[in-house]
Design a protein around this motif. Structure first.
Motif, PDB file in Angstrom:
ATOM      1  N   ASP A  14       4.363  34.850  16.658  1.00  0.00           N
ATOM      2  CA  ASP A  14       2.921  34.626  16.561  1.00  0.00           C
ATOM      3  C   ASP A  14       2.570  34.150  15.156  1.00  0.00           C
ATOM      4  OD1 ASP A  14       2.017  35.419  19.192  1.00  0.00           O
ATOM      5  OD2 ASP A  14       2.528  37.477  18.628  1.00  0.00           O
ATOM      6  N   VAL A  15       3.148  34.819  14.162  1.00  0.00           N
ATOM      7  CA  VAL A  15       2.807  34.526  12.770  1.00  0.00           C
ATOM      8  C   VAL A  15       4.060  34.582  11.902  1.00  0.00           C
ATOM      9  CG1 VAL A  15       1.330  35.125  10.802  1.00  0.00           C
ATOM     10  CG2 VAL A  15       0.567  35.672  13.125  1.00  0.00           C
ATOM     11  N   VAL A  16       4.182  33.618  11.011  1.00  0.00           N
ATOM     12  CA  VAL A  16       5.171  33.691   9.936  1.00  0.00           C
ATOM     13  C   VAL A  16       4.412  33.885   8.629  1.00  0.00           C
ATOM     14  CG1 VAL A  16       6.853  32.405   8.556  1.00  0.00           C
ATOM     15  CG2 VAL A  16       6.999  32.375  11.054  1.00  0.00           C
ATOM     16  N   VAL A  17       4.789  34.907   7.879  1.00  0.00           N
ATOM     17  CA  VAL A  17       4.207  35.197   6.571  1.00  0.00           C
ATOM     18  C   VAL A  17       5.201  34.726   5.518  1.00  0.00           C
ATOM     19  CG1 VAL A  17       3.323  36.973   5.018  1.00  0.00           C
ATOM     20  CG2 VAL A  17       2.974  37.195   7.497  1.00  0.00           C
ATOM     21  N   VAL A  18       4.769  33.826   4.670  1.00  0.00           N
ATOM     22  CA  VAL A  18       5.643  33.283   3.633  1.00  0.00           C
ATOM     23  C   VAL A  18       5.320  33.994   2.326  1.00  0.00           C
ATOM     24  CG1 VAL A  18       6.479  31.199   2.491  1.00  0.00           C
ATOM     25  CG2 VAL A  18       5.568  31.063   4.826  1.00  0.00           C
ATOM     26  N   GLY A  19       6.195  34.881   1.900  1.00  0.00           N
ATOM     27  CA  GLY A  19       5.958  35.675   0.695  1.00  0.00           C
ATOM     28  C   GLY A  19       5.796  37.140   1.047  1.00  0.00           C
ATOM     29  N   ARG A  36       1.472  41.750  17.156  1.00  0.00           N
ATOM     30  CA  ARG A  36       1.841  40.353  16.996  1.00  0.00           C
ATOM     31  C   ARG A  36       3.287  40.264  16.521  1.00  0.00           C
ATOM     32  NH1 ARG A  36      -1.462  37.445  20.014  1.00  0.00           N
ATOM     33  NH2 ARG A  36      -3.622  38.153  19.728  1.00  0.00           N
ATOM     34  N   ARG A  37       4.066  39.407  17.166  1.00  0.00           N
ATOM     35  CA  ARG A  37       5.433  39.202  16.690  1.00  0.00           C
ATOM     36  C   ARG A  37       5.352  38.437  15.372  1.00  0.00           C
ATOM     37  NH1 ARG A  37      10.857  36.019  18.617  1.00  0.00           N
ATOM     38  NH2 ARG A  37      12.260  37.483  17.563  1.00  0.00           N
ATOM     39  N   THR A  38       5.815  39.086  14.318  1.00  0.00           N
ATOM     40  CA  THR A  38       5.594  38.579  12.959  1.00  0.00           C
ATOM     41  C   THR A  38       6.895  38.573  12.183  1.00  0.00           C
ATOM     42  OG1 THR A  38       3.346  39.484  12.984  1.00  0.00           O
ATOM     43  CG2 THR A  38       4.260  38.918  10.838  1.00  0.00           C
ATOM     44  N   LEU A  39       7.083  37.514  11.404  1.00  0.00           N
ATOM     45  CA  LEU A  39       8.238  37.390  10.515  1.00  0.00           C
ATOM     46  C   LEU A  39       7.755  37.195   9.093  1.00  0.00           C
ATOM     47  CD1 LEU A  39      11.324  36.912   9.965  1.00  0.00           C
ATOM     48  CD2 LEU A  39      10.851  34.465  10.338  1.00  0.00           C
ATOM     49  N   VAL A  40       8.302  37.976   8.160  1.00  0.00           N
ATOM     50  CA  VAL A  40       8.033  37.808   6.735  1.00  0.00           C
ATOM     51  C   VAL A  40       9.268  37.188   6.091  1.00  0.00           C
ATOM     52  CG1 VAL A  40       7.487  38.945   4.549  1.00  0.00           C
ATOM     53  CG2 VAL A  40       6.499  39.809   6.684  1.00  0.00           C
ATOM     54  N   VAL A  41       9.074  36.069   5.408  1.00  0.00           N
ATOM     55  CA  VAL A  41      10.164  35.426   4.665  1.00  0.00           C
ATOM     56  C   VAL A  41       9.853  35.584   3.184  1.00  0.00           C
ATOM     57  CG1 VAL A  41      11.484  33.315   4.293  1.00  0.00           C
ATOM     58  CG2 VAL A  41      10.435  33.743   6.533  1.00  0.00           C
ATOM     59  N   ASP A  42      10.729  36.253   2.463  1.00  0.00           N
ATOM     60  CA  ASP A  42      10.441  36.616   1.070  1.00  0.00           C
ATOM     61  C   ASP A  42      11.528  36.090   0.135  1.00  0.00           C
ATOM     62  OD1 ASP A  42       9.356  37.825  -1.177  1.00  0.00           O
ATOM     63  OD2 ASP A  42      10.411  39.709  -0.818  1.00  0.00           O
ATOM     64  N   ALA A  43      11.108  35.302  -0.864  1.00  0.00           N
ATOM     65  CA  ALA A  43      12.052  34.739  -1.830  1.00  0.00           C
ATOM     66  C   ALA A  43      12.450  35.738  -2.909  1.00  0.00           C
ATOM     67  CB  ALA A  43      11.454  33.489  -2.481  1.00  0.00           C
ATOM     68  N   ARG A 109      15.472  27.775  11.525  1.00  0.00           N
ATOM     69  CA  ARG A 109      14.158  27.243  11.861  1.00  0.00           C
ATOM     70  C   ARG A 109      13.484  28.175  12.860  1.00  0.00           C
ATOM     71  NH1 ARG A 109      13.650  22.479  14.585  1.00  0.00           N
ATOM     72  NH2 ARG A 109      15.660  22.844  15.589  1.00  0.00           N
ATOM     73  N   VAL A 110      12.203  28.416  12.663  1.00  0.00           N
ATOM     74  CA  VAL A 110      11.424  29.237  13.587  1.00  0.00           C
ATOM     75  C   VAL A 110      10.100  28.536  13.855  1.00  0.00           C
ATOM     76  CG1 VAL A 110      12.454  31.393  12.766  1.00  0.00           C
ATOM     77  CG2 VAL A 110      10.324  30.582  11.743  1.00  0.00           C
ATOM     78  N   ARG A 111       9.458  28.951  14.945  1.00  0.00           N
ATOM     79  CA  ARG A 111       8.142  28.410  15.263  1.00  0.00           C
ATOM     80  C   ARG A 111       7.104  29.519  15.153  1.00  0.00           C
ATOM     81  NH1 ARG A 111      10.423  24.694  19.612  1.00  0.00           N
ATOM     82  NH2 ARG A 111      10.526  22.683  18.552  1.00  0.00           N
ATOM     83  N   ALA A 112       5.924  29.134  14.708  1.00  0.00           N
ATOM     84  CA  ALA A 112       4.846  30.107  14.531  1.00  0.00           C
ATOM     85  C   ALA A 112       3.531  29.499  14.978  1.00  0.00           C
ATOM     86  CB  ALA A 112       4.741  30.532  13.065  1.00  0.00           C
ATOM     87  N   ARG A 113       2.703  30.321  15.606  1.00  0.00           N
ATOM     88  CA  ARG A 113       1.367  29.854  15.976  1.00  0.00           C
ATOM     89  C   ARG A 113       0.453  29.792  14.751  1.00  0.00           C
ATOM     90  NH1 ARG A 113      -0.523  33.554  20.923  1.00  0.00           N
ATOM     91  NH2 ARG A 113      -2.250  32.032  20.935  1.00  0.00           N
ATOM     92  N   ARG A 114       0.686  30.694  13.813  1.00  0.00           N
ATOM     93  CA  ARG A 114      -0.132  30.722  12.599  1.00  0.00           C
ATOM     94  C   ARG A 114       0.768  30.993  11.397  1.00  0.00           C
ATOM     95  NH1 ARG A 114      -2.846  29.305  16.185  1.00  0.00           N
ATOM     96  NH2 ARG A 114      -5.030  29.811  16.665  1.00  0.00           N
ATOM     97  N   LEU A 115       0.304  30.571  10.223  1.00  0.00           N
ATOM     98  CA  LEU A 115       1.015  30.804   8.968  1.00  0.00           C
ATOM     99  C   LEU A 115       0.117  31.563   8.000  1.00  0.00           C
ATOM    100  CD1 LEU A 115       2.656  27.345   8.093  1.00  0.00           C
ATOM    101  CD2 LEU A 115       3.748  29.320   9.171  1.00  0.00           C
ATOM    102  N   VAL A 116       0.733  32.476   7.237  1.00  0.00           N
ATOM    103  CA  VAL A 116       0.074  33.111   6.093  1.00  0.00           C
ATOM    104  C   VAL A 116       0.954  32.836   4.878  1.00  0.00           C
ATOM    105  CG1 VAL A 116      -0.888  35.204   5.108  1.00  0.00           C
ATOM    106  CG2 VAL A 116      -0.771  34.961   7.590  1.00  0.00           C
ATOM    107  N   VAL A 117       0.400  32.186   3.876  1.00  0.00           N
ATOM    108  CA  VAL A 117       1.170  31.825   2.683  1.00  0.00           C
ATOM    109  C   VAL A 117       0.710  32.702   1.522  1.00  0.00           C
ATOM    110  CG1 VAL A 117       1.821  29.980   1.091  1.00  0.00           C
ATOM    111  CG2 VAL A 117       1.444  29.469   3.523  1.00  0.00           C
ATOM    112  N   THR A 118       1.631  33.504   1.009  1.00  0.00           N
ATOM    113  CA  THR A 118       1.319  34.451  -0.069  1.00  0.00           C
ATOM    114  C   THR A 118       2.403  34.345  -1.137  1.00  0.00           C
ATOM    115  OG1 THR A 118       2.501  36.263   1.022  1.00  0.00           O
ATOM    116  CG2 THR A 118       0.174  36.007   1.563  1.00  0.00           C
ATOM    117  N   THR A 119       2.606  33.135  -1.634  1.00  0.00           N
ATOM    118  CA  THR A 119       3.742  32.842  -2.512  1.00  0.00           C
ATOM    119  C   THR A 119       3.461  33.085  -3.992  1.00  0.00           C
ATOM    120  OG1 THR A 119       3.037  30.550  -2.169  1.00  0.00           O
ATOM    121  CG2 THR A 119       4.995  31.255  -1.015  1.00  0.00           C
ATOM    122  N   GLY A 120       2.254  33.523  -4.340  1.00  0.00           N
ATOM    123  CA  GLY A 120       1.978  33.949  -5.706  1.00  0.00           C
ATOM    124  C   GLY A 120       1.892  32.825  -6.719  1.00  0.00           C
ATOM    125  N   LEU A 121       2.122  33.181  -7.971  1.00  0.00           N
ATOM    126  CA  LEU A 121       2.072  32.208  -9.058  1.00  0.00           C
ATOM    127  C   LEU A 121       3.150  32.518 -10.086  1.00  0.00           C
ATOM    128  CD1 LEU A 121       0.744  33.705 -11.738  1.00  0.00           C
ATOM    129  CD2 LEU A 121      -1.404  33.232 -10.593  1.00  0.00           C
TER     130      LEU A 121
END
Length: 327
Positions: A14-19, A36-43, A109-121
């Motif tokens: 449903d959602v991929v959270v970047v950060g 919601r099926r959610t994936l967090v990808v964290d650098a 590679r994954v598919r998401a209906r929505r994205l949340v980008v929280t990659t900071g500064l």
């Protein structure tokens, strides 16, 4: 074709959270609790990693940033949210589904209906010898984060090239012993000169060459002429550069602020790109940990509500189509 290319059908979320900082984990927590099926990808590059403790977060005051993130990852896992270490290298809108295909640096590679980008500064520090090495220890930037811990000590402040004495005026509330180093900032305005004098702040002209350190302890500011001005801590302003490459590549609009351009969002974190939200320091320099967590919460709620209504609209349309066929 590269042997590392992932040819499998991308997993769907449903959602991929970047950060995976405060904003990302907070959004993921709400989304997980919303089923919601959610994936967090964290650098794994939190801005506050050099700090030993995190202050000003109610009920978490004094907790280390590492412990805070570890606790957050445990909490989201309890609701079925997946977390993975990695860096998102690309997010492309999928025209067929109006979602996104997200590529991670390991080739997944994954598919998401929505994205949340929280990659900071990224904090770009002044190019002064010793500043980077003492950053987060005796070299500080935020009195609300560190002022109480160093109160009443001898403060040094490096004048900001744009805001001049502003930081020195603020931190003078935490200590009566403040010295402002003009460095390369140039003379103060008439207004700031009057304020500095009224606050009892000493002004030192001339360029700063580096920091004086003895026995792994900062002891003063070393001037280009060889003088050492004894200080206990040094406040510096940084050049804050948002990690917004993913957002701008998607076409997100930005807004100008006194501290540079940041991606524009509404009160829920929605960007100008349909289906994309952003929160935390990626959207503003003043987003402290507690503010970032709040922003992630709002984004999670808004996304869940949007998905609920989108699914209902599809069901209504399907029922209407079925009724039409029966008629």
């Amino acid at each position: 074709m590269s042997e590392h290319t992932d040819t499998r059908e991308p997993e769907r979320y449903d959602v991929v959270v970047v950060g995976g900082g405060a904003a990302g984990l907070s959004a993921a927590l709400i989304l997980g609790r919303s089923r919601r099926r959610t994936l967090v990808v964290d650098a794994g590059e939190p801005r506050n990693a050099p700090a030993a403790h995190m202050q000003g977060y109610l009920s978490r005051d004094g907790m280390s940033p590492a412990e805070f993130l570890e606790t957050g990852r445990r909490e989201i896992a309890a609701y079925g949210v997946e977390w993975t270490a990695g860096r998102v290298t690309e997010a492309v809108r999928d025209g067929e589904t109006e979602g996104f295909t997200v590529t991670v640096d390991d080739g997944r590679r994954v598919r998401a209906r929505r994205l949340v980008v929280t990659t900071g500064l990224v904090d770009e520090l002044p190019a002064i010898d010793g500043v980077a090495e003492r950053w987060g220890r005796e070299v500080l930037h935020c009195p609300y984060c560190h002022g109480w811990e160093v109160r009443d000590r001898a403060f040094g402040v490096l004048a900001h090239p744009v805001f001049g004495a502003h930081q020195a005026l603020i931190v003078s509330h935490w200590s009566p012993d403040v010295t402002l180093f003009l460095h390369t900032a140039g003379p103060l305005s008439e207004e700031q000169s009057g304020q500095v004098a009224a606050a009892g702040i000493e002004v030192v002209a001339g360029e700063v060459a580096g920091l004086a350190v003895e026995d792994d302890r900062f002891v003063g500011v070393r001037m280009a002429d060889g003088r050492v001005v004894e200080r206990d801590v040094l406040f510096v302003g940084t050049r804050m550069t948002p990690r917004d490459g993913l957002l701008t590549a998607l076409g997100a609009e930005t807004r100008e602020t006194p501290l540079g351009a940041f991606v524009a969002v509404d009160e829920t974190g929605r960007t100008s790109v349909p289906g994309v939200w952003a929160a935390g320091n990626a959207i503003g320099a003043q987003e402290q940990v507690i503010n970032a967590a709040s922003g992630g919460y709002r984004a999670g709620v808004a996304i869940n509500m949007e998905l609920i209504m989108e699914d209902l609209d599809r069901k209504v349309a399907a029922r209407a189509e079925a009724a039409g066929h029966r008629g």
